[in-house]
Write an enzyme that holds these catalytic residues in place. Sequence first.
Site, PDB file in Angstrom:
ATOM      1  N   LYS B  67       0.844  -1.192   0.000  1.00 39.98           N
ATOM      2  CA  LYS B  67       0.000   0.000   0.000  1.00 39.98           C
ATOM      3  C   LYS B  67       0.882   1.246   0.000  1.00 39.98           C
ATOM      4  O   LYS B  67       1.913   1.272   0.694  1.00 39.98           O
ATOM      5  CB  LYS B  67      -0.893  -0.029   1.247  1.00 39.98           C
ATOM      6  CG  LYS B  67      -1.992   1.018   1.304  1.00 39.98           C
ATOM      7  CD  LYS B  67      -2.831   0.803   2.577  1.00 39.98           C
ATOM      8  CE  LYS B  67      -3.965   1.789   2.694  1.00 39.98           C
ATOM      9  NZ  LYS B  67      -4.760   1.566   3.928  1.00 39.98           N
ATOM     10  N   SER B 142      -9.769   1.545   2.776  1.00 42.25           N
ATOM     11  CA  SER B 142      -8.848   2.299   1.956  1.00 42.25           C
ATOM     12  C   SER B 142      -7.798   1.444   1.244  1.00 42.25           C
ATOM     13  O   SER B 142      -7.243   1.875   0.232  1.00 42.25           O
ATOM     14  CB  SER B 142      -8.128   3.339   2.810  1.00 42.25           C
ATOM     15  OG  SER B 142      -7.308   2.714   3.778  1.00 42.25           O
ATOM     16  N   SER B 166     -10.130  -0.751   6.922  1.00 50.93           N
ATOM     17  CA  SER B 166      -9.380  -0.553   5.681  1.00 50.93           C
ATOM     18  C   SER B 166      -8.617  -1.770   5.157  1.00 50.93           C
ATOM     19  O   SER B 166      -8.167  -1.763   4.012  1.00 50.93           O
ATOM     20  CB  SER B 166      -8.405   0.610   5.831  1.00 50.93           C
ATOM     21  OG  SER B 166      -9.081   1.822   5.638  1.00 50.93           O
TER      22      SER B 166
END
Lengths: 100, 457
Positions: B67, B142, B166
């Site tokens: 990420k 996310s 997330s």
Amino acid sequence: MSNKITTQQVQHIAQLANIPVDDSEAKKLATGFEETLDTIKDLRAVDTEGIEPTHQVTGMENVLREDIVDDSRTFTQAEALANAKETYQGFFVVPRIIKK
Amino acid sequence: MLNTLTLKQALDKLEKKEITLGDLNSDVKSAIEKLNKDLNVYLTINEKKITQAEMSAPLAGLPIAVKDNYCTKDLKTTASSTVLDNFIPQYDSTVIAKLKKAGGHIVGKTNLDAWAHGSSTETSQYGRTLNPRNTDYLPGGSSGGSAAAVAADLCLASLGTETAGSIRQPSSWCGVVGLKPTYGRCSRYGVVAMASSTDSPGPIAKTVEDSAILLNYIAGHDKYDGTTSTQKVEDYTKYLDQNITGMKIGVLYTDIEGLEEIKEIFIDQVKVFEKLGATVEFIKAMDPHHAIGVYTIIQRGEVSSNLGRFDGIRYGNDRSFFGHEAKNRIMLGTYTLSKGYAHQYYNTAQKVRTLFIEDYKKLFKDYDVLVSPTSPGYAKKIGISESSAMFGELEDMLLEPSSIAGLPGISVPCYRDPKTNLYLGMNLVAPMFREDLVIKVGDAFEKNTKWNSWRNK
């Protein structure tokens, strides 16, 4: 109770947060704030009399270390300045905040 | 198509010399070339070659997606915000340093909601990611890019971060496995901070087994993060292929309004545990609607403080580059923490947080693991998040109680809709530092159902 947020309030908060916001965005943000505050207002209905607040969940206290510089992980001057937009003789250049 | 292997399968095949790392990487690379333009999974591809050190370490140089809010030395890190458009970290976050040491090779940096603010990837300032299972839909967020990278086989496994949903929510929407470790199990050092009292780095993977393998390498105490625990890291793979007979499983939140679409399917899937010898009871927990308020206040407050550091002087662009959602959150936090309001909002939220923790303690006296749907429904269509400032919080309501309490949880696929090819996830939660329990029960569920697309091709 509904929370009415004015664009003047939004502009005041924007100033505190140091974020430039134009009038049309201030309107949009005010609506968003009202919606958010409306969703969270039911918290006040929860009985919290005598309940201690939780600031962190680990239960650890006073995590300390020796105050010794670890050279192996200290940035060189070049590394520290590598991402700065503007530098001058090895320093960061900051915006002037005191008028001439 | 070696990119479709699981991490464990690839490790075994490399060990037996049935495949080569070169062939595997070229399959991953061609999949990325074919799909990334449309899916928008990777923001940056790592052009660096795999090192000898990586190849000889346990993860053998296998491609892992990361990420884009983990600082990666000499590799651009944006947190999907143009504030950090040209930011090249001069150091590795602790989790990344551990991953590299274990032999994981970063294949690229994945898209997220800007600053991890959101549950759709639609707030990314570099465009949304699409759900590889059905590209009319969003991947969730996310960590939407990391979940999509796994679902589309553009890596063997990935790293995400979770503050409240997330990791688990995009894993649910993309039909993959997401493991959110206990707060303090994995170091936050070098991760772009969102809400410091709940941020939890963790793996997103194809199987529970793969998530356990990754957790083995990234968990542990870090002297650079004072909130990490000194509790010993176990070998989490010990808890795979275990018998769950006699375990007590409590089912939460099935009666909540808004779950009608998936309720029957979910209840049907929970019965699998009974067949495996566990006892299953439907129980009441504290109303998760209150967790939305707690989380929203705490998160916005901590965001307003954490994002104060972005001044455009030492790195990055100035504060005019923040997108709408970041402005919304920073400013709401500024408001709720300001004089006269902090008591009404922040202090009340922290007290209700205590009530959630006490509620879990009570429930865990009677049950080993608590399960619920991960998300109130399937992945949503593109564009959905633009309509509401509270979209993400409502979407993550079923996960927020365990997040504010710091508990470990895992989302495993528990249904696939044959019409849309979209998945549902089941969220399993255990007491602090009991990752072993969610891995054990999640693995048993995965291996005794047909919903994992890698186990049941």
